[in-house]
Design an enzyme around this catalytic site. Structure first.
Site, PDB file in Angstrom:
ATOM      1  N   HIS A  87      43.928  43.588  60.673  1.00 49.12           N
ATOM      2  CA  HIS A  87      43.510  44.987  60.525  1.00 49.12           C
ATOM      3  C   HIS A  87      44.688  45.934  60.330  1.00 49.12           C
ATOM      4  O   HIS A  87      44.500  47.137  60.167  1.00 49.12           O
ATOM      5  CB  HIS A  87      42.697  45.401  61.760  1.00 49.12           C
ATOM      6  CG  HIS A  87      41.872  46.619  61.567  1.00 49.12           C
ATOM      7  ND1 HIS A  87      42.088  47.803  62.270  1.00 49.12           N
ATOM      8  CD2 HIS A  87      40.830  46.872  60.733  1.00 49.12           C
ATOM      9  CE1 HIS A  87      41.206  48.707  61.890  1.00 49.12           C
ATOM     10  NE2 HIS A  87      40.430  48.175  60.967  1.00 49.12           N
ATOM     11  N   LYS A 110      47.784  47.972  58.574  1.00 46.06           N
ATOM     12  CA  LYS A 110      48.073  48.558  57.266  1.00 46.06           C
ATOM     13  C   LYS A 110      49.577  48.802  57.210  1.00 46.06           C
ATOM     14  O   LYS A 110      50.098  49.695  57.880  1.00 46.06           O
ATOM     15  CB  LYS A 110      47.339  49.887  57.062  1.00 46.06           C
ATOM     16  CG  LYS A 110      45.827  49.752  56.872  1.00 46.06           C
ATOM     17  CD  LYS A 110      45.078  49.724  58.155  1.00 46.06           C
ATOM     18  CE  LYS A 110      43.558  49.698  57.904  1.00 46.06           C
ATOM     19  NZ  LYS A 110      42.814  49.321  59.112  1.00 46.06           N
ATOM     20  N   ASP A 159      61.892  47.736  49.821  1.00 48.66           N
ATOM     21  CA  ASP A 159      63.341  47.530  49.915  1.00 48.66           C
ATOM     22  C   ASP A 159      63.838  47.651  51.358  1.00 48.66           C
ATOM     23  O   ASP A 159      65.030  47.929  51.586  1.00 48.66           O
ATOM     24  CB  ASP A 159      64.092  48.532  49.027  1.00 48.66           C
ATOM     25  CG  ASP A 159      63.817  48.306  47.533  1.00 48.66           C
ATOM     26  OD1 ASP A 159      63.411  47.191  47.183  1.00 48.66           O
ATOM     27  OD2 ASP A 159      63.998  49.255  46.757  1.00 48.66           O
ATOM     28  N   HIS A 197      38.020  58.413  59.780  1.00 46.41           N
ATOM     29  CA  HIS A 197      38.578  57.082  59.997  1.00 46.41           C
ATOM     30  C   HIS A 197      39.984  57.138  60.605  1.00 46.41           C
ATOM     31  O   HIS A 197      40.583  56.104  60.898  1.00 46.41           O
ATOM     32  CB  HIS A 197      38.597  56.330  58.656  1.00 46.41           C
ATOM     33  CG  HIS A 197      38.771  54.860  58.770  1.00 46.41           C
ATOM     34  ND1 HIS A 197      39.874  54.196  58.280  1.00 46.41           N
ATOM     35  CD2 HIS A 197      37.972  53.903  59.331  1.00 46.41           C
ATOM     36  CE1 HIS A 197      39.752  52.906  58.518  1.00 46.41           C
ATOM     37  NE2 HIS A 197      38.615  52.692  59.163  1.00 46.41           N
ATOM     38  N   LYS A 209      42.908  57.279  63.169  1.00 46.97           N
ATOM     39  CA  LYS A 209      43.079  56.801  64.540  1.00 46.97           C
ATOM     40  C   LYS A 209      44.350  57.441  65.104  1.00 46.97           C
ATOM     41  O   LYS A 209      45.470  57.070  64.740  1.00 46.97           O
ATOM     42  CB  LYS A 209      43.215  55.277  64.580  1.00 46.97           C
ATOM     43  CG  LYS A 209      42.065  54.501  63.908  1.00 46.97           C
ATOM     44  CD  LYS A 209      42.439  54.080  62.526  1.00 46.97           C
ATOM     45  CE  LYS A 209      41.579  53.013  61.894  1.00 46.97           C
ATOM     46  NZ  LYS A 209      40.196  52.976  62.062  1.00 46.97           N
ATOM     47  N   ASP A 256      49.752  66.413  74.952  1.00 44.19           N
ATOM     48  CA  ASP A 256      50.449  67.662  75.308  1.00 44.19           C
ATOM     49  C   ASP A 256      51.098  68.341  74.108  1.00 44.19           C
ATOM     50  O   ASP A 256      52.043  69.131  74.275  1.00 44.19           O
ATOM     51  CB  ASP A 256      51.520  67.391  76.379  1.00 44.19           C
ATOM     52  CG  ASP A 256      50.913  66.969  77.710  1.00 44.19           C
ATOM     53  OD1 ASP A 256      49.740  67.320  77.966  1.00 44.19           O
ATOM     54  OD2 ASP A 256      51.610  66.283  78.481  1.00 44.19           O
TER      55      ASP A 256
END
Length: 484
Positions: A224, A226, A231, A402, A404, A409
């Site tokens: 899951h 990404k 380089d 979507h 996350k 603070d």
């Protein structure tokens, strides 16, 4: 003949109940949250045969023998590589603030991955910004590109990404792409997949799904993360899959998917590359660790420290959950959370409630419409407890939110691929960044504020007036918590 049928039927019933008893004992003796064990027992007994089959397929974290043995053997050499980073100039643990310092301590002790300074961060909050930036960086690549995603779907700007990768391969850039099998079945049947392979791009299918493997590996264990590194100088991570939202799941009835990605330069990119190398080796057995970076920072520049927090089979258990709990528990003034799938563990639920009960402003932003019916109803089963604790719950109505993210603070934040559900916290290969950067955190907080402006705040009194049928559905779907 009739007696024979009766004997066979009786033998079948006895065999089935012995099997159920054996599975029940296995559920009980496994060390896991009591609520999860009880939920599995309910499924096994309420759904005859189906419940037992579900437990065999999804009940235990099983990476498969080959991958599990490979991951076990990899842990020490990768730990040594990460430990070397602790000796470079970019590692400045004494200069970290107290909050990130504690997150750094748990990560270095459990994975050897240190927080590194000397980074630059750019928050990209629209599909065009994200994809056009990725295309530009691919076009500038000279040596290597490492990529891994859960979903890769052609169409729109993704075709331009594909074309840029093919052109980079023709320039002699070494490209390794790892894509989850279950998340991207259409891609592996597409002409772009064939073109990439013939162009010299090494594209691998991670955690392949087929009927034979179901008996040796948990099918819903997914890659899951990404990650893109170019380089070993530029990196991307966040919540967005390799999709153009205008062309993605338009018939699902939830609206356009809303995501953010983080573009990073500096020493942290090498850690992202090493996480990709880990996943590549778990899948293929081939080691491609990045060269050890020159971790220097400008002494008069801002620190911009980042702690990379990975999780998944073969890595220390529950690390991301520990980091989330630690960060939320440290809050003094405010916690703002965005997640598309909210089915928290008991530990996280207690931490969120306790934080609100301490007088800290806790805001939870989730999508009003969800592409998962099970999650949509199971999430609502937590609302009463959260509202009673003082948590503000916002339902976003501008698409499927979507993103996350967690902002603490308004000073530091967590951002990555991790949902607040059992699948992300316990099962999948995930990644999040703990970022101590005032400007970046304020920008993320502002993006979260734009989500709130498109959301409806749930009123506690109104919520109590929901129908008995509504409440029954919440509790019913909550029982399927282990499968969510």
């Amino acid at each position: 003949m009739e007696k024979l049928y009766q004997i066979l039927a009786l033998a079948g019933v006895i065999s089935y109940w012995l099997l159920v008893a054996a599975v029940t004992i296995r559920v009980v003796v496994k060390r896991r949250a009591v609520s999860v064990s009880l939920a599995w027992i309910m499924i096994i007994y309420i759904l005859p045969f189906v419940g037992v089959i579900c437990y065999f397929l999804f009940g235990e974290l099983n990476l498969g023998r080959t991958r599990a043995e490979r991951a076990k053997q990899m842990f020490e050499p990768y730990g040594e590589w990460f430990t070397q980073l602790q000796q470079c100039q970019a590692h400045q643990p004494k200069l970290l603030n107290l909050q990130l310092s504690q997150i750094h301590d748990i990560c270095t002790n459990r994975t050897s991955i240190p927080a590194l300074c000397g980074n630059t961060l750019s928050l990209q909050d629209t599909p065009d910004k994200i994809l056009l930036s990725i295309i530009r960086d691919i076009e500038g690549a000279t040596e290597s590109i490492r990529i891994e995603f859960y979903i890769w779907q052609n169409g729109g700007l993704i075709d331009s990404v594909n074309a840029a990768l093919v052109q980079a391969a023709k320039r002699g850039v070494k490209i390794q792409i790892l894509i989850d099998s279950a998340g991207s079945p259409k891609f592996f049947r597409s002409h772009w997949y064939s073109l990439m392979r013939t162009s010299g791009i090494d594209v691998r299918e991670a955690l392949a799904v087929n009927a034979f493997r179901m008996f040796f590996r948990r099918l819903d264990l997914r890659l899951h993360r990404k990650i893109i590194t170019i380089d070993d100088q530029v990196g991307y991570t966040g919540s967005m899959n390799m999709v153009d939202p205008i062309y993605f799941k338009q018939d699902s009835g939830v609206g356009q998917w809303i995501d953010v990605m983080v573009r990073v330069t500096g020493p942290t990119v090498n850690i992202l590359a090493a996480i990709h190398a880990w996943d590549w080796e778990v899948e293929t057995g081939e080691r491609h660790l990045p060269t050890f970076p020159v971790c220097t920072i400008e002494t008069n520049g801002a620190l911009h420290p980042i702690q990379v927090v990975p999780s998944g089979p073969g890595m220390p258990d529950h690390l991301i959950q520990q980091v989330l709990a630690l960060a939320i528990n440290q809050a003094q003034h405010s916690v703002r959370i965005t997640t598309p799938y909210f089915v928290p563990s008991d530990i996280l639920l207690q931490v969120i409630n306790m934080t609100a009960q301490r007088g800290v402003t806790v805001e939870l932003i989730i999508p009003k419409k969800n592409d998962s019916l099970l999650v949509n109803w199971a999430s609502k089963s937590f609302f009463t407890e959260l509202l009673n604790a003082g948590v503000k719950i916002y339902q976003f109505d501008g698409g499927l939110l979507h993103t996350k993210s967690v902002v603490i603070d308004q000073q530091y934040c967590l951002i990555g691929s991790v949902n607040l559900d059992m699948r992300s916290l316990w099962l999948n290969f995930e990644l999040t960044l703990a970022v101590d950067d005032d400007e970046f955190t304020k920008e993320l907080y502002w993006v979260q504020q734009t989500y709130i402006e498109q959301s409806h705040l749930i009123d506690s009194n109104e919520w109590q007036k929901r129908s008995l049928f509504h409440r029954a559905l919440e509790r019913l779907f909550y029982l399927f918590n282990p499968l969510l």
